[in-house]
Design a protein around this motif. Structure first.
Motif, short mmCIF file in Angstrom:
data_model
loop_
_atom_site.label_atom_id
_atom_site.label_comp_id
_atom_site.label_asym_id
_atom_site.label_seq_id
_atom_site.Cartn_x
_atom_site.Cartn_y
_atom_site.Cartn_z
N GLU A 162 0.86 -1.19 0.00
CA GLU A 162 0.00 0.00 0.00
C GLU A 162 0.90 1.24 0.00
N ASN A 163 1.34 1.67 1.17
CA ASN A 163 2.23 2.83 1.25
C ASN A 163 3.68 2.39 1.14
N LEU A 164 4.43 3.02 0.25
CA LEU A 164 5.82 2.64 -0.01
C LEU A 164 6.77 3.52 0.79
N PRO A 165 7.76 2.93 1.48
CA PRO A 165 8.73 3.75 2.22
C PRO A 165 9.70 4.45 1.27
N ASP A 166 10.36 5.49 1.76
CA ASP A 166 11.25 6.30 0.92
C ASP A 166 12.42 5.52 0.33
N CYS A 167 12.85 4.45 1.02
CA CYS A 167 14.04 3.72 0.56
C CYS A 167 13.75 2.78 -0.60
N LEU A 168 12.48 2.55 -0.91
CA LEU A 168 12.11 1.68 -2.02
C LEU A 168 11.54 2.47 -3.18
N GLU A 169 11.86 2.01 -4.39
CA GLU A 169 11.35 2.65 -5.61
C GLU A 169 10.56 1.64 -6.43
N ILE A 170 9.63 2.13 -7.21
CA ILE A 170 8.76 1.30 -8.04
C ILE A 170 9.46 0.92 -9.34
N SER A 171 9.34 -0.36 -9.72
CA SER A 171 9.91 -0.79 -10.99
C SER A 171 8.86 -1.37 -11.94
N GLN A 172 7.69 -1.72 -11.42
CA GLN A 172 6.66 -2.34 -12.25
C GLN A 172 5.30 -2.12 -11.61
N VAL A 179 -8.59 3.10 -16.37
CA VAL A 179 -8.06 4.38 -15.89
C VAL A 179 -6.96 4.88 -16.83
N ASP A 180 -6.54 6.13 -16.60
CA ASP A 180 -5.54 6.79 -17.45
C ASP A 180 -4.14 6.31 -17.06
N SER A 181 -3.61 5.35 -17.78
CA SER A 181 -2.30 4.78 -17.44
C SER A 181 -1.18 5.80 -17.62
N LEU A 182 -1.28 6.65 -18.62
CA LEU A 182 -0.22 7.64 -18.87
C LEU A 182 -0.09 8.61 -17.70
N ALA A 183 -1.22 9.00 -17.12
CA ALA A 183 -1.20 9.93 -15.98
C ALA A 183 -0.52 9.27 -14.78
N ILE A 184 -0.85 8.00 -14.53
CA ILE A 184 -0.25 7.29 -13.40
C ILE A 184 1.25 7.09 -13.62
N LEU A 185 1.63 6.72 -14.82
CA LEU A 185 3.05 6.52 -15.12
C LEU A 185 3.84 7.82 -14.98
N GLN A 186 3.22 8.94 -15.30
CA GLN A 186 3.87 10.23 -15.11
C GLN A 186 4.04 10.54 -13.64
N GLN A 187 3.04 10.19 -12.83
CA GLN A 187 3.15 10.39 -11.38
C GLN A 187 4.28 9.54 -10.79
N ILE A 188 4.43 8.32 -11.32
CA ILE A 188 5.52 7.46 -10.85
C ILE A 188 6.86 8.07 -11.24
N ALA A 189 6.96 8.58 -12.46
CA ALA A 189 8.19 9.22 -12.91
C ALA A 189 8.52 10.45 -12.07
N LYS A 191 7.81 10.74 -8.99
CA LYS A 191 7.96 10.27 -7.60
C LYS A 191 6.80 10.72 -6.71
N SER A 192 5.67 11.06 -7.30
CA SER A 192 4.52 11.48 -6.50
C SER A 192 3.55 10.34 -6.25
N PHE A 193 3.70 9.23 -6.97
CA PHE A 193 2.86 8.06 -6.77
C PHE A 193 3.61 7.10 -5.86
N ARG A 194 3.12 6.92 -4.63
CA ARG A 194 3.82 6.10 -3.63
C ARG A 194 2.89 5.10 -2.96
N LYS A 195 1.73 4.84 -3.57
CA LYS A 195 0.75 4.00 -2.90
C LYS A 195 -0.09 3.24 -3.92
N SER A 196 -0.18 1.91 -3.75
CA SER A 196 -1.08 1.13 -4.60
C SER A 196 -2.53 1.57 -4.36
N THR A 197 -3.32 1.47 -5.41
CA THR A 197 -4.74 1.77 -5.33
C THR A 197 -5.51 0.58 -5.89
#
Length: 244
Positions: A162-172, A179-189, A191-197
């Motif tokens: 769910e909530n990701l700690p600062d020391c870990l980064e998303i790879s997949q 939903v809008d995948s491009l918007a989510i992928l941009q949030q990941i890029a 670093k503003s997306f830190r939580k599974s939904t």
């Protein structure tokens, strides 16, 4: 290469798939030695360690929550695997977490888990009818280096980071087609997306400073569980080179 699988052999009445044995069988062709143990001292003998999948679920008490969706909990197994991970971190040994092991290592570093995914019909374990889904691999991370921008993986879980700690980064990630995948992928890029939904599940992570990676899916599974796109050997080769 000597690989330690930090797991126990699950009786079929608890879980129909023995993820620990599957890891041993999958890695044997590539390694000098692969064995299972829950002894902390064995971490020193290994070149790298795997935290396997399977049951039980990680106790929510580790992130200060009550049990609202776990199917089975084993406090002793949680502690033994946490202790082994603690030793691997101390020794800076490479670690690969798979499914439950992926969730456990995330919790070790400060993550919380969603105890029961709302959209579990896309992800849950179905022994007679394995589920597969498309995923996005994040640019300039290990999953993209291995598999490119998108890859289909198997899926057998009802929980997620769910909530990701600062020391870990998303790879997949898996993203719902609605939903809008491009918007989510941009949030990941960004670093503003830190939580599974409900509509976007984090499927792989890596540690910023340590040779530690984790995947929510099962590279060790064989037969009807194999995804032709997600060649497991490529993931193992990447993992083996984390200590070089």
């Amino acid at each position: 290469m000597k690989i330690l699988v930090a797991g126990n052999f699950t009786p079929p009445e608890i879980c129909p798939v023995d993820c620990t044995q599957n890891c041993i069988d999958a890695l044997n062709p590539y390694c000098d030695e692969v064995w299972a143990s829950l002894e902390v001292e064995d971490v020193k003998k290994a070149d790298a360690m795997i935290l396997p999948g399977g049951l039980p679920d990680v106790n929510p008490a580790y992130w200060g929550a009550e049990n609202t969706g776990c199917s089975l909990i084993d406090d002793e197994l949680d502690k033994l695997q946490m202790d082994m991970l603690d030793e691997a971190v101390r020794l800076k040994k490479p670690v690969l977490g798979i499914c439950r092991g992926y969730q456990l290592l995330a919790v070790y570093f400060g993550a919380t888990l969603c105890q029961d995914i709302k959209e579990s019909r896309y992800h849950k374990f179905q022994p007679d009818n394995p589920l597969f889904h498309d995923t996005y691999c994040i640019e300039n991370t290990f999953m993209q280096k291995i598999y490119g921008n998108r890859v289909v993986t198997n899926s057998a879980h009802h929980q997620a980071i769910e909530n990701l700690p600062d020391c870990l980064e998303i790879s997949q990630v898996w993203i719902n087609d609605d939903v809008d995948s491009l918007a989510i992928l941009q949030q990941i890029a960004d670093k503003s997306f830190r939580k599974s939904t409900d509509d976007c599940v984090i499927e792989a992570v890596y540690h910023k400073d340590l040779p530690i990676i984790g995947v929510q899916w099962h590279p060790e599974m064989t037969g009807k569980w194999i995804s032709k796109e997600a060649n497991s050997e490529k993931l193992y080769e990447y993992f083996f080179h984390l200590n070089k």
